[in-house]
Design a protein around this motif. Structure first.
Motif, PDB file in Angstrom:
ATOM      1  N   GLU A   1       0.759  -1.091  -0.033  1.00  8.27           N
ATOM      2  CA  GLU A   1      -0.092   0.100  -0.221  1.00  8.27           C
ATOM      3  C   GLU A   1       0.985   1.431   0.014  1.00  8.27           C
ATOM      4  O   GLU A   1       1.661   1.409   0.929  1.00  8.27           O
ATOM      5  CB  GLU A   1      -0.854   0.031   1.430  1.00  8.27           C
ATOM      6  N   ASP A   2       0.751   2.183  -1.059  1.00  8.18           N
ATOM      7  CA  ASP A   2       1.443   3.437  -0.914  1.00  8.18           C
ATOM      8  C   ASP A   2       1.260   4.183  -0.158  1.00  8.18           C
ATOM      9  O   ASP A   2       2.251   5.250   0.211  1.00  8.18           O
ATOM     10  CB  ASP A   2       1.314   4.071  -2.433  1.00  8.18           C
ATOM     11  N   SER A   3       0.201   4.560   0.466  1.00  5.26           N
ATOM     12  CA  SER A   3      -0.357   5.592   1.329  1.00  5.26           C
ATOM     13  C   SER A   3       0.152   4.910   2.780  1.00  5.26           C
ATOM     14  O   SER A   3      -0.105   4.033   3.467  1.00  5.26           O
ATOM     15  CB  SER A   3      -1.964   5.842   1.302  1.00  5.26           C
TER      16      SER A   3
ATOM     17  N   ARG B   1      -1.367   2.528   4.965  1.00  2.61           N
ATOM     18  CA  ARG B   1      -0.877   1.063   5.497  1.00  2.61           C
ATOM     19  C   ARG B   1      -0.616   1.005   6.807  1.00  2.61           C
ATOM     20  O   ARG B   1      -0.785  -0.332   7.555  1.00  2.61           O
ATOM     21  CB  ARG B   1       0.667   1.585   5.001  1.00  2.61           C
TER      22      ARG B   1
ATOM     23  N   ALA C   1       5.503   0.030   0.217  1.00  7.36           N
ATOM     24  CA  ALA C   1       4.862   0.994  -0.342  1.00  7.36           C
ATOM     25  C   ALA C   1       4.683   0.861  -1.898  1.00  7.36           C
ATOM     26  O   ALA C   1       3.940   1.552  -2.821  1.00  7.36           O
ATOM     27  CB  ALA C   1       5.389   2.505  -0.021  1.00  7.36           C
ATOM     28  N   THR C   2       5.615   0.035  -2.156  1.00  7.68           N
ATOM     29  CA  THR C   2       5.707  -0.321  -3.818  1.00  7.68           C
ATOM     30  C   THR C   2       5.670  -1.618  -4.303  1.00  7.68           C
ATOM     31  O   THR C   2       6.018  -2.458  -3.030  1.00  7.68           O
ATOM     32  CB  THR C   2       6.887   0.220  -4.667  1.00  7.68           C
TER      33      THR C   2
ATOM     34  N   LEU D   1      -0.800   1.564  -7.636  1.00  7.29           N
ATOM     35  CA  LEU D   1       0.267   1.695  -6.999  1.00  7.29           C
ATOM     36  C   LEU D   1       1.164   2.543  -7.881  1.00  7.29           C
ATOM     37  O   LEU D   1       1.276   2.634  -9.310  1.00  7.29           O
ATOM     38  CB  LEU D   1       1.170   0.509  -6.602  1.00  7.29           C
ATOM     39  N   PRO D   2       2.027   3.435  -7.245  1.00 10.91           N
ATOM     40  CA  PRO D   2       3.232   3.940  -8.208  1.00 10.91           C
ATOM     41  C   PRO D   2       4.102   2.892  -8.732  1.00 10.91           C
ATOM     42  O   PRO D   2       4.499   1.767  -8.211  1.00 10.91           O
ATOM     43  CB  PRO D   2       3.962   4.850  -7.391  1.00 10.91           C
TER      44      PRO D   2
ATOM     45  N   ASP E   1       1.512  -1.379 -10.913  1.00 10.96           N
ATOM     46  CA  ASP E   1       0.644  -1.177 -10.439  1.00 10.96           C
ATOM     47  C   ASP E   1       0.015  -2.652  -9.808  1.00 10.96           C
ATOM     48  O   ASP E   1       0.824  -3.660  -9.851  1.00 10.96           O
ATOM     49  CB  ASP E   1      -0.663  -0.724 -11.201  1.00 10.96           C
TER      50      ASP E   1
END
Length: 346
Positions: free
Chosen positions: A14-16, A20, A40-41, A63-64, A67
């Motif tokens: 989870e990128d947030s 997260r 995060a990635t 996701l950055p 994805d």
């Protein structure tokens, strides 16, 4: 299902940072689960998989970099692991990506939590914990399709179907795409579909299915007559049934066996409302929803097929339907079987 002696190992992608942290809190509050890593990635998560070896992955879809869809593809190709997709949006793009992640091998989609103060937080958190705990027990393996070339002929005493009833749960979206993709756009009988999924996802699911199969797909409407060539999807958190005269009934009566919509309610209704003139198909899913309906439908002269264990992501619902008397076939043979029955009818 056997009780796991130690908590299931959860990897969170989870990128947030806020989400997260929230997911870590949700997972940590369940004794069945423990967070062993969070990233995060997708790139970081994929690199860590061989050493972390999680039992289940909570995967953000947006996701950055790579994805969630591409991450799912790579994980299922190189390190098959149960994946639960976490989706923050019900719009067409995000829902389509989530559904495609299911086709790539993810097991279920759940709604992303907003925050502790959100009115739906408790329900969303419970669903996340439940899905992660259940999916951690699923053996994710590549199954080869059967090489059988012909299906057994249905007994002549059975009634010709005027409607096709389909039910699915875990693993359902990709199975449905394959089933309906192998049926003609101008299928001469209507389809009524129960897919177990969170209520907030149903409109997006119907829109996605409409985009990947040749038939038209709509959310079922109370009081309408089902139409040939159209797939009528049970609304979220409501039962779909047939009434006398063949019109559709949508109700919010209590859950059946914990399910609303209930496959059992749909299939049972065909046994009484249209005197068994239906063909039921029960696909992959947990639990036994649909089995009692299959038993009632067969007793009324209807017909039923259950997906075989060799192609089911989870052999729960189809196993129960098979025990109730449904014919068992691998997924790739169900559409040809349906076509033979329908062509004999028309």
């Amino acid at each position: 299902m056997a009780v796991r002696p130690v908590p299931a190992r959860v990897m969170i992608v989870e990128d947030s940072t806020v989400v997260r942290t929230l997911l870590t809190h949700i997972v940590g509050s369940d004794p069945r689960l423990t967070v062993v890593a969070s990233f995060a990635t997708a790139e970081e998560a994929i690199d860590a998989l061989p050493s972390v070896r999680p039992d289940v992955i909570s995967m953000d879809i947006r996701l950055p970099g790579i994805d969630g869809l591409e991450a799912t593809r790579r994980i299922m190709a190189d390190h098959p692991t149960p994946i639960v997709v976490i989706s923050a949006s019900m719009d067409g793009g995000a829902m389509g990506t989530s559904m495609n992640a299911l086709r790539a091998g993810a097991l279920s989609v759940v709604e992303k939590p907003v925050g502790l103060g959100d009115a739906a937080y408790a329900q969303v958190a419970h669903e996340i914990r439940t899905q992660l705990a259940i999916m951690s027990e699923v053996a994710v393996v590549r199954r080869r399709m059967s090489t059988v070339t012909a299906a057994p002929v249905q007994p002549a005493r059975q009634r010709p179907p005027s409607v096709l009833l389909v039910a699915a749960s875990t693993g359902g979206p990709p199975a449905l795409a394959k089933l309906f993709g192998a049926l003609p756009a101008d299928l001469p009988i209507p389809v009524l579909l129960v897919q177990h999924m969170g209520a907030s996802f149903m409109a997006g699911f119907a829109s996605w299915l409409d985009s990947v199969v040749p038939q038209r797909v709509e959310i079922a409407r109370h009081g309408e007559q089902p139409r040939a060539g159209l797939i009528h999807v049970a609304p979220g958190d409501a039962h779909l049934m047939l009434a006398r005269g063949g019109t559709m009934r949508v109700t919010t009566d209590g859950p059946v066996g914990g399910q609303r919509p209930s496959a059992t309610r749909l299939i049972e209704s065909a046994a009484t409302a249209i005197d068994g003139a239906a063909l039921a198909v029960v696909l992959t899913g947990m639990g036994e929803d649909g089995a009692a309906g299959v038993r009632a439908l067969l007793a009324a002269g209807g017909q039923a097929v259950a997906e075989d264990a060799s192609t089911s992501v989870v052999y729960g619902m189809p196993a129960a339907a098979h025990r109730a008397g449904a014919l068992s076939l691998p997924l790739d043979l169900i559409a040809p079987h349906v076509r033979r029955i329908v062509e004999r009818t028309w």
